[in-house]
Design an enzyme around this catalytic site. Structure first.
Site, PDB file in Angstrom:
ATOM      1  N   CYS A  80     -12.535   4.465 -29.051  1.00 40.70           N
ATOM      2  CA  CYS A  80     -13.780   5.313 -29.302  1.00 40.70           C
ATOM      3  C   CYS A  80     -14.283   5.565 -28.015  1.00 40.70           C
ATOM      4  O   CYS A  80     -15.571   4.980 -27.819  1.00 40.70           O
ATOM      5  CB  CYS A  80     -14.688   4.413 -30.324  1.00 40.70           C
ATOM      6  SG  CYS A  80     -13.747   3.991 -31.633  1.00 40.70           S
ATOM      7  N   GLU A  81     -14.065   6.130 -27.159  1.00 42.55           N
ATOM      8  CA  GLU A  81     -14.636   6.654 -25.854  1.00 42.55           C
ATOM      9  C   GLU A  81     -14.013   7.768 -25.399  1.00 42.55           C
ATOM     10  O   GLU A  81     -12.814   7.958 -25.251  1.00 42.55           O
ATOM     11  CB  GLU A  81     -14.173   5.694 -24.614  1.00 42.55           C
ATOM     12  CG  GLU A  81     -14.718   4.065 -25.017  1.00 42.55           C
ATOM     13  CD  GLU A  81     -15.279   3.334 -23.652  1.00 42.55           C
ATOM     14  OE1 GLU A  81     -15.457   4.184 -22.866  1.00 42.55           O
ATOM     15  OE2 GLU A  81     -15.318   2.029 -23.821  1.00 42.55           O
TER      16      GLU A  81
ATOM     17  N   GLY B 134       0.798  -1.064  -0.005  1.00 45.48           N
ATOM     18  CA  GLY B 134      -0.072   0.089   0.033  1.00 45.48           C
ATOM     19  C   GLY B 134       0.780   1.217  -0.038  1.00 45.48           C
ATOM     20  O   GLY B 134       0.255   2.421  -0.123  1.00 45.48           O
TER      21      GLY B 134
ATOM     22  N   TYR C 250       0.638  -1.324 -12.310  1.00 47.53           N
ATOM     23  CA  TYR C 250      -0.881  -1.465 -12.725  1.00 47.53           C
ATOM     24  C   TYR C 250      -0.915  -0.772 -14.156  1.00 47.53           C
ATOM     25  O   TYR C 250      -2.105  -0.245 -14.498  1.00 47.53           O
ATOM     26  CB  TYR C 250      -1.771  -0.811 -11.719  1.00 47.53           C
ATOM     27  CG  TYR C 250      -1.721  -1.231 -10.287  1.00 47.53           C
ATOM     28  CD1 TYR C 250      -2.136  -2.906 -10.006  1.00 47.53           C
ATOM     29  CD2 TYR C 250      -0.808  -0.741  -9.118  1.00 47.53           C
ATOM     30  CE1 TYR C 250      -1.941  -3.181  -8.611  1.00 47.53           C
ATOM     31  CE2 TYR C 250      -0.625  -1.054  -7.975  1.00 47.53           C
ATOM     32  CZ  TYR C 250      -1.162  -2.615  -7.865  1.00 47.53           C
ATOM     33  OH  TYR C 250      -0.995  -2.829  -6.624  1.00 47.53           O
TER      34      TYR C 250
ATOM     35  N   GLU D  97       3.752  -6.776   1.612  1.00 49.24           N
ATOM     36  CA  GLU D  97       3.288  -7.039   0.560  1.00 49.24           C
ATOM     37  C   GLU D  97       3.456  -5.876  -0.599  1.00 49.24           C
ATOM     38  O   GLU D  97       2.400  -5.637  -1.217  1.00 49.24           O
ATOM     39  CB  GLU D  97       1.914  -7.726   0.452  1.00 49.24           C
ATOM     40  CG  GLU D  97       1.800  -8.975   1.322  1.00 49.24           C
ATOM     41  CD  GLU D  97      -0.053  -9.065   1.751  1.00 49.24           C
ATOM     42  OE1 GLU D  97      -0.749  -8.331   1.016  1.00 49.24           O
ATOM     43  OE2 GLU D  97      -0.240 -10.466   2.167  1.00 49.24           O
ATOM     44  N   PRO D  98       4.676  -5.120  -0.851  1.00 51.22           N
ATOM     45  CA  PRO D  98       4.521  -4.128  -1.359  1.00 51.22           C
ATOM     46  C   PRO D  98       4.603  -4.422  -3.126  1.00 51.22           C
ATOM     47  O   PRO D  98       4.896  -5.506  -3.590  1.00 51.22           O
ATOM     48  CB  PRO D  98       5.810  -3.326  -1.246  1.00 51.22           C
ATOM     49  CG  PRO D  98       6.671  -4.680  -1.040  1.00 51.22           C
ATOM     50  CD  PRO D  98       5.896  -5.511  -0.095  1.00 51.22           C
ATOM     51  N   GLY D  99       3.567  -3.502  -3.661  1.00 49.93           N
ATOM     52  CA  GLY D  99       3.549  -3.886  -5.133  1.00 49.93           C
ATOM     53  C   GLY D  99       4.216  -2.320  -5.865  1.00 49.93           C
ATOM     54  O   GLY D  99       5.288  -2.297  -6.322  1.00 49.93           O
TER      55      GLY D  99
ATOM     56  N   ARG E  29      -5.349   3.559 -15.888  1.00 49.73           N
ATOM     57  CA  ARG E  29      -5.417   4.268 -14.681  1.00 49.73           C
ATOM     58  C   ARG E  29      -6.142   5.521 -14.805  1.00 49.73           C
ATOM     59  O   ARG E  29      -6.963   6.033 -13.912  1.00 49.73           O
ATOM     60  CB  ARG E  29      -3.937   4.371 -14.080  1.00 49.73           C
ATOM     61  CG  ARG E  29      -3.310   2.883 -13.826  1.00 49.73           C
ATOM     62  CD  ARG E  29      -2.429   2.910 -12.723  1.00 49.73           C
ATOM     63  NE  ARG E  29      -3.005   3.238 -11.352  1.00 49.73           N
ATOM     64  CZ  ARG E  29      -2.503   4.693 -10.834  1.00 49.73           C
ATOM     65  NH1 ARG E  29      -1.990   5.459 -11.861  1.00 49.73           N
ATOM     66  NH2 ARG E  29      -2.897   4.878  -9.626  1.00 49.73           N
TER      67      ARG E  29
HETATM   68  N1  LLP Z   1      -1.602  -7.052  -0.902  1.00 51.20           N
HETATM   69  C1  LLP Z   1      -3.006  -7.195  -1.463  1.00 51.20           C
HETATM   70  C2  LLP Z   1      -3.703  -7.896  -0.466  1.00 51.20           C
HETATM   71  C3  LLP Z   1      -3.587  -6.235  -2.132  1.00 51.20           C
HETATM   72  O1  LLP Z   1      -4.827  -6.321  -2.319  1.00 51.20           O
HETATM   73  C4  LLP Z   1      -2.441  -5.123  -3.018  1.00 51.20           C
HETATM   74  C5  LLP Z   1      -3.275  -4.427  -3.918  1.00 51.20           C
HETATM   75  C6  LLP Z   1      -1.273  -5.029  -2.449  1.00 51.20           C
HETATM   76  C7  LLP Z   1      -0.732  -6.241  -1.454  1.00 51.20           C
HETATM   77  C8  LLP Z   1      -0.392  -4.417  -3.276  1.00 51.20           C
HETATM   78  O2  LLP Z   1      -0.740  -3.027  -2.846  1.00 51.20           O
HETATM   79  P1  LLP Z   1       0.531  -1.814  -3.454  1.00 51.20           P
HETATM   80  O3  LLP Z   1       1.633  -1.750  -2.644  1.00 51.20           O
HETATM   81  O4  LLP Z   1       0.556  -2.088  -4.933  1.00 51.20           O
HETATM   82  O5  LLP Z   1      -0.469  -0.447  -3.105  1.00 51.20           O
HETATM   83  N2  LLP Z   1      -5.182  -1.044  -9.896  1.00 51.20           N
HETATM   84  C9  LLP Z   1      -4.981   0.313  -8.742  1.00 51.20           C
HETATM   85  C10 LLP Z   1      -4.377  -0.450  -7.458  1.00 51.20           C
HETATM   86  C11 LLP Z   1      -4.955  -1.631  -6.781  1.00 51.20           C
HETATM   87  C12 LLP Z   1      -4.504  -2.297  -5.476  1.00 51.20           C
HETATM   88  C13 LLP Z   1      -5.096  -3.577  -5.568  1.00 51.20           C
HETATM   89  N3  LLP Z   1      -4.452  -4.132  -4.349  1.00 51.20           N
HETATM   90  C14 LLP Z   1      -4.015   1.112  -9.230  1.00 51.20           C
HETATM   91  O6  LLP Z   1      -3.873   1.294 -10.363  1.00 51.20           O
HETATM   92  O7  LLP Z   1      -4.020   2.027  -8.602  1.00 51.20           O
END
Ligand code: LLP
Length: 425
Positions: free
Chosen positions: A353-354, A240, A381, A274-276, A313
């Protein structure tokens, strides 16, 4: 911009490679990632966690290209998955199933089986019904599943409502007030072994306070369980942490970790994160070419060859992405409706087309047909949420490593898109 994306002689580079050269080699639209940026981000996490038993489980959903998963696997990462497909990607990329945690509210029987077969580290269970199902599936396989419950701490992540997950009204996790009872239930199930507690409150958080509030609530439950003799081996605090797209000022990784460790008050459980986004977001750009300049009565449009199917996004969240010219030299000649010497204000839009198909609003740029643009902060993402809307094959993906350009996903072909379709007699 940072060390890995910068102008050299007015040409935008990724590490030591000019983006213009990548466009010439692999065409556009094209996602371009910096291996050094990926590595730097991961090391900031592992350095900040040095001396603490921990596992960094990269959230695969942010960008699931095998090359990216492989870079992280080689740095020692684990993975947070949300589908059987993501598990297969992790394994195909050389990831270690023993370092995988499986999140998500809708795990199917087939997915549970696949993950049990692979001996993943932990299932982050999100409901009472899932506990029952997992206990049954594990039993039928003669296995014991390691679980944690994903607790919904009911804290406001102060982010976009679509990506906020830790409020009572969200579908995620088990209710805070029911968590202890569900742990008791799980404790009594023969084919489950409780190993941890999990929570994830949302994405693109730019303050530490919601994370801390969540940790504090989680610890109350951890203590309550300990009193009942249910000891936990790990705490998974989710992902997050936000990044800077425009003018946000999220905490630095080291400060975020320091705040978490402070809130944990000397607990010794293994810490899972769980960083993304924070690992990949600013490690990638979407390279696109201007097709047409279309002066309008109210607005000028620059129609580019990337669209909402490539990067959704902006359309979905009204998200801002910086858009930079790849060539920062003044334009050689004026083009209709714009002046070459003075930049103009453009709506940067795709061919779909949107009206929602835009990449950026009101951007001041000096551009002409065939100019290259870099849509910044597109590593998270972007490709992972892309689609084939308008029968647009998905973009190529490239990873730059120093001076070397690796094509890590070929541009899709229309043949691939229609391969599974049939005309009926
Ligand atoms: N763990 C869980 C259970 C999650 O659902 C998520 C993201 C993460 C970790 C990773 O979160 P992060 O570190 O990336 O913030 N598509 C959206 C973001 C959706 C996030 C969904 N869950 C966007 O483009 O902003």
């Amino acid at each position: 911009m940072d060390d890995h994306f910068n102008y050299q002689n007015k040409q935008l580079h990724v590490e030591q490679v000019a983006l213009a050269d990548i466009a010439a080699l692999h065409g556009t639209p094209c996602y371009v990632y910096s291996r050094a940026a990926l590595t730097t981000g991961f090391r900031q996490f592992s350095d900040a966690l040095q001396g603490r038993d921990h596992l960094i489980c990269y959230a695969v959903k942010a960008n699931s290209n095998l090359a990216i998963l492989n870079v992280f696997a080689r740095l020692g990462a684990g993975f947070d998955i949300v589908s059987g497909g993501e598990l297969q990607r992790v394994l195909a990329a050389g990831g270690d199933a023993r370092k995988v945690v499986f999140s998500g509210v809708g795990k199917t029987v087939a997915e549970l089986r696949m993950a049990l077969e692979a001996n993943i580290l932990c299932f982050n269970v999100e409901s009472a019904a899932e506990l029952d199902r997992l206990n049954e599936v594990a039993g039928s396989m003669g296995k014991v599943a390691a679980i944690s419950l994903r607790v919904n701490p009911d804290v406001d992540a102060k982010t976009h409502p679509y990506i906020s997950t830790g409020l009572k009204q969200n579908k995620f996790g088990v209710a805070y007030t029911e968590a202890v009872a569900l742990y008791r239930k799980a404790h009594a199930m023969p084919n489950l072994r409780i190993t941890g507690m999990d929570c994830h409150i949302g994405s693109q958080l730019t303050e530490t306070s919601p994370f801390i509030a969540a940790v504090e609530k989680v610890l109350v439950l951890v203590d309550a369980l300990a009193d009942e003799g249910i000891a936990l081996e790990h705490l998974d605090l989710g992902g997050g942490l936000g990044i800077c797209y425009q003018d946000e000022a999220p905490p630095a990784i080291a400060d975020y970790i320091a705040a978490l460790l402070g809130a944990l008050q000397g607990r010794t459980q293994k810490l899972i994160l769980e960083p993304g986004r924070v690992l990949v977001g600013n490690a990638g750009v979407l390279l696109t070419r201007v097709e047409y300049i279309k002066p309008g009565e109210e607005k000028n449009f620059a129609i580019v060859d990337a669209a909402m199917n490539d990067l959704m996004r902006p359309a979905l969240y009204d998200a801002y992405h910086d858009i930079l010219p790849v060539d920062n030299n003044p334009l050689p000649q004026a083009c209709e409706g714009t002046s070459a010497k003075t930049p103009s204000i453009f709506e940067i839009v795709g061919p779909i087309c949107e009206t929602g198909d835009f990449i950026g609003h009101a951007r001041e740029l000096a551009i002409a047909p065939f100019s290259l643009l870099a849509v910044m902060s597109a590593g998270a993402y972007g490709m992972s949420m892309s689609s084939n809307y308008n029968t647009r094959p998905r973009a190529a993906e490239v990873m730059v490593d120093g001076k070397t350009v690796h094509l890590v996903r070929e541009r899709e072909t229309v043949q691939q898109l229609i391969a599974g379709e049939k005309i009926i007699a």
